[in-house]
Write a protein that holds these residues in place. Structure first.
Motif, short mmCIF file in Angstrom:
data_model
loop_
_atom_site.label_atom_id
_atom_site.label_comp_id
_atom_site.label_asym_id
_atom_site.label_seq_id
_atom_site.Cartn_x
_atom_site.Cartn_y
_atom_site.Cartn_z
N THR A 1 42.22 -23.52 -90.21
CA THR A 1 43.16 -23.61 -89.65
C THR A 1 44.18 -25.11 -89.36
N VAL A 2 44.93 -25.26 -89.20
CA VAL A 2 45.39 -26.74 -88.79
C VAL A 2 44.79 -27.37 -88.07
N ARG A 3 44.62 -26.98 -87.11
CA ARG A 3 42.98 -27.87 -86.08
C ARG A 3 42.07 -28.41 -87.09
N GLU A 4 41.83 -27.80 -87.69
CA GLU A 4 40.39 -27.80 -88.91
C GLU A 4 40.60 -28.97 -89.25
N ALA A 5 41.67 -28.23 -90.18
CA ALA A 5 42.25 -29.55 -91.34
C ALA A 5 42.71 -30.85 -90.58
N ALA A 6 43.35 -30.96 -89.94
CA ALA A 6 43.20 -31.79 -88.55
C ALA A 6 42.02 -32.63 -88.27
N ARG A 7 40.56 -31.96 -87.80
CA ARG A 7 39.76 -32.71 -87.79
C ARG A 7 39.43 -33.22 -89.02
N LEU A 8 39.50 -32.85 -89.73
CA LEU A 8 38.88 -33.17 -91.13
C LEU A 8 39.46 -34.58 -91.44
N GLN A 9 40.95 -34.94 -90.71
CA GLN A 9 41.30 -35.62 -91.56
C GLN A 9 41.17 -37.07 -90.13
N SER A 10 40.69 -36.65 -89.35
CA SER A 10 40.31 -37.31 -88.15
C SER A 10 41.35 -37.29 -86.94
N PHE A 11 42.20 -36.37 -86.94
CA PHE A 11 43.33 -36.47 -86.04
C PHE A 11 42.80 -35.89 -85.00
N LYS A 12 42.69 -36.66 -83.34
CA LYS A 12 42.26 -36.39 -82.45
C LYS A 12 42.52 -34.46 -81.79
N ASP A 13 41.92 -34.24 -81.10
CA ASP A 13 42.71 -33.25 -80.78
C ASP A 13 44.14 -33.22 -79.90
N THR A 14 44.20 -33.59 -79.82
CA THR A 14 45.47 -34.12 -78.48
C THR A 14 46.29 -35.12 -79.51
N PHE A 15 46.28 -34.27 -80.60
CA PHE A 15 47.40 -34.74 -81.42
C PHE A 15 48.10 -33.14 -81.71
N LYS A 16 49.25 -33.27 -81.96
CA LYS A 16 49.84 -31.59 -81.28
C LYS A 16 50.34 -32.26 -82.65
N PHE A 17 51.09 -30.48 -83.39
CA PHE A 17 51.89 -30.36 -84.67
C PHE A 17 52.82 -29.73 -84.17
N PRO A 18 53.62 -29.49 -83.20
CA PRO A 18 54.67 -28.87 -82.79
C PRO A 18 55.38 -28.73 -83.63
N VAL A 19 54.95 -27.56 -84.73
CA VAL A 19 56.01 -27.62 -86.23
C VAL A 19 55.53 -26.17 -86.95
N ALA A 20 55.99 -25.37 -87.62
CA ALA A 20 56.18 -24.40 -87.99
C ALA A 20 54.61 -24.57 -88.72
N ARG A 21 53.18 -23.59 -88.98
CA ARG A 21 51.54 -24.07 -89.69
C ARG A 21 51.98 -24.39 -90.86
N THR A 22 53.12 -23.91 -91.87
CA THR A 22 53.55 -24.57 -93.68
C THR A 22 53.45 -25.48 -93.16
N HIS A 23 54.92 -26.49 -92.42
CA HIS A 23 55.23 -28.24 -92.09
C HIS A 23 53.55 -29.24 -91.67
N ALA A 24 52.92 -28.08 -90.52
CA ALA A 24 52.32 -28.88 -90.49
C ALA A 24 50.81 -28.97 -91.45
N PHE A 25 50.39 -28.35 -91.85
CA PHE A 25 49.67 -28.18 -93.30
C PHE A 25 49.69 -29.30 -94.11
N LYS A 26 51.45 -29.23 -93.89
CA LYS A 26 51.52 -30.04 -95.09
C LYS A 26 51.88 -31.42 -94.35
N GLN A 27 51.63 -32.03 -93.11
CA GLN A 27 51.76 -33.00 -92.76
C GLN A 27 50.90 -33.60 -92.60
N VAL A 28 49.48 -32.58 -92.24
CA VAL A 28 48.19 -33.33 -92.17
C VAL A 28 47.82 -33.32 -93.11
N GLY A 29 48.00 -32.84 -94.68
CA GLY A 29 47.39 -33.10 -95.66
C GLY A 29 47.67 -34.81 -96.84
#
Length: 431
Positions: free
Chosen positions: A381-409
């Motif tokens: 998921t986006v949250r799992e990808a974000a954790r693997l990038q070391s974004f804290k869970d309180t860091f929100k991605f308030p966009v569509a899932r496709t955009h969120a994945f791209k932003q995390v990557g």
């Protein structure tokens, strides 16, 4: 009056991974820019800084409401230049020019245009590892060309390739960093700031449980155990030069195994989980949840933990990739291969829970075949990808899932950015 915190600007900021790490290192981000409109909601949901959407080539530094010589740091990760076209042009000649129509113009030069104007005490420029071996059409090493252009601006520069896993990020991610300062000081050797190392044995590959996740330790206080030669856990993250002992790499299991299961379609597990079911169990999970003081983990919302849809064939193939046995599609019998293994040897890859993940990439938004969950038949998921990038869970991605994945990557891992920011603050800025 000079700010108590060192000030910085973030060019090509994306969702704000670099900014997040610098803020955690003690910097104040005064301004940020990116040309992608979809990153603005994410950046501004997580940062106090006003982020500008625009073409950096059209914005001249003198037009900004920023002090010309008051910045401590200019940071950013410009998109990769066309390496073969990198030339030995003088960066000073770019001041005040908009070279949009010049095919030889590269965005890293705009980064240096801002450095030239603001004359910060230091800068950080991030790019892909491939730049290290790249040459231009004349056979000149691209890194040396860029480094010489930086030195022309009066900066002492060193170039380092860093693996995020060596700084606590649960992911192998090699990136090149140009670090420069105009104070005549030595730039930090980030090898001396590593906090993590490869595991020495199988035991060190297992999930690293934190016995009491509410317990806060103080590394400056010596306990009875420590006086007897037994070291207690230090609360993450602790960045110190020549830190010993170093911890084993943070693994996929350390990073994501406390998150509730989700499924492509079904009520149990649900497609989307919005609350935690258990408390954090590893040191990293406690840190990444970012639980406020006097708050129970069960009262915190869980953001961006939603499974994407998968067809039955992919789900069946995901199950065939055995944990700890088979990691790539080449291990599946030929008659069941959906892809040519001579062209796509890693098209399907299940992540190993006992290691850091493979590099999170921007095209994760297209499909998740390279990032299959270690124990569930689905992509991460986006949250799992974000954790693997070391974004804290309180860091929100308030966009569509496709955009969120791209932003995390596309992001610089915040923990890695924090390590570099801390090193610059201590060794270069002396703060």
């Amino acid at each position: 009056m000079e700010s108590e915190k060192p000030t910085a600007i973030d060019l090509f900021c994306g969702a704000g991974g670099l900014s997040e790490g610098l803020v955690d290192a003690g910097f104040e981000i005064k301004w940020a820019i990116d040309n992608e409109e979809k990153v603005k909601p994410t950046f501004e949901a997580n940062h106090k800084t006003n982020m500008v959407v625009g073409d950096i080539r059209k914005i001249d530094p003198p037009d900004l409401d920023l002090p010309e010589h008051g910045l401590e740091l200019v940071a950013g990760g410009p998109p990769c230049p066309t390496f073969s076209l990198v030339g030995r042009s003088k960066i000073n000649s770019l001041e005040g020019q908009n070279n949009i129509d010049d095919e030889r113009h590269h965005l890293y030069q705009d980064f240096l245009r801002y450095v030239s104007h603001f004359e910060p005490k230091a800068f950080i420029m991030e790019n892909v590892e491939g730049m290290m071996s790249a040459e231009n059409k004349d056979g000149d090493p691209v890194v040396e060309i860029i480094k010489s252009q930086m030195e022309e601006l009066g900066y002492k520069v060193n170039v380092q390739v860093l693996d995020a896993a060596n700084f606590g990020v649960p992911q192998h991610r090699n990136r090149i960093f140009f670090i420069g300062n105009r104070l005549g000081r030595e730039n930090p050797d980030m090898k001396k700031w590593r906090t993590h190392r490869p595991p020495k044995n199988e035991k060190e590959k297992k999930i690293k449980f934190k016995r009491n996740y509410k317990e806060k330790t103080n590394e400056n206080q010596m306990t009875l155990n420590e006086s007897a030669g037994i070291r207690t856990e230090e609360q993450l993250p602790v960045f110190k030069k020549n830190k010993t002992p170093k911890k084993p790499w943070t693994t996929v299991a350390d990073a994501i195994f406390d998150l509730p299961p989700v499924s492509p379609d079904g009520e149990i597990p649900p497609t989307k989980a919005e609350k935690y079911e258990i408390g954090p169990v590893s040191e990293y999970q406690y840190w990444v949840r970012n639980i406020p003081e006097d708050t129970d983990w069960s009262d915190m919302p869980l953001w961006n933990h939603e499974c994407r849809g998968h067809n039955m064939r992919d789900l069946t193939l995901y199950k065939l990739l055995g944990e700890g046995v088979s990691w790539i599609i080449g291990d599946i019998p030929e008659e069941h291969q959906p892809y040519r293994t001579d062209i796509f040897p890693d098209k399907l890859k299940k992540q190993n829970p006992r290691k850091p993940s493979s590099t999170i990439v921007a095209h994760l938004y297209k499909d998740g075949h390279m990032f299959i969950h270690p124990r569930e038949a689905r992509s991460i998921t986006v949250r799992e990808a974000a954790r693997l990038q070391s974004f804290k869970d309180t860091f929100k991605f308030p966009v569509a899932r496709t955009h969120a994945f791209k932003q995390v990557g596309n992001a610089v891992p915040p923990l890695l950015a924090q390590a570099i920011g801390t090193a610059i603050k201590k060794e270069v800025l002396k703060k």
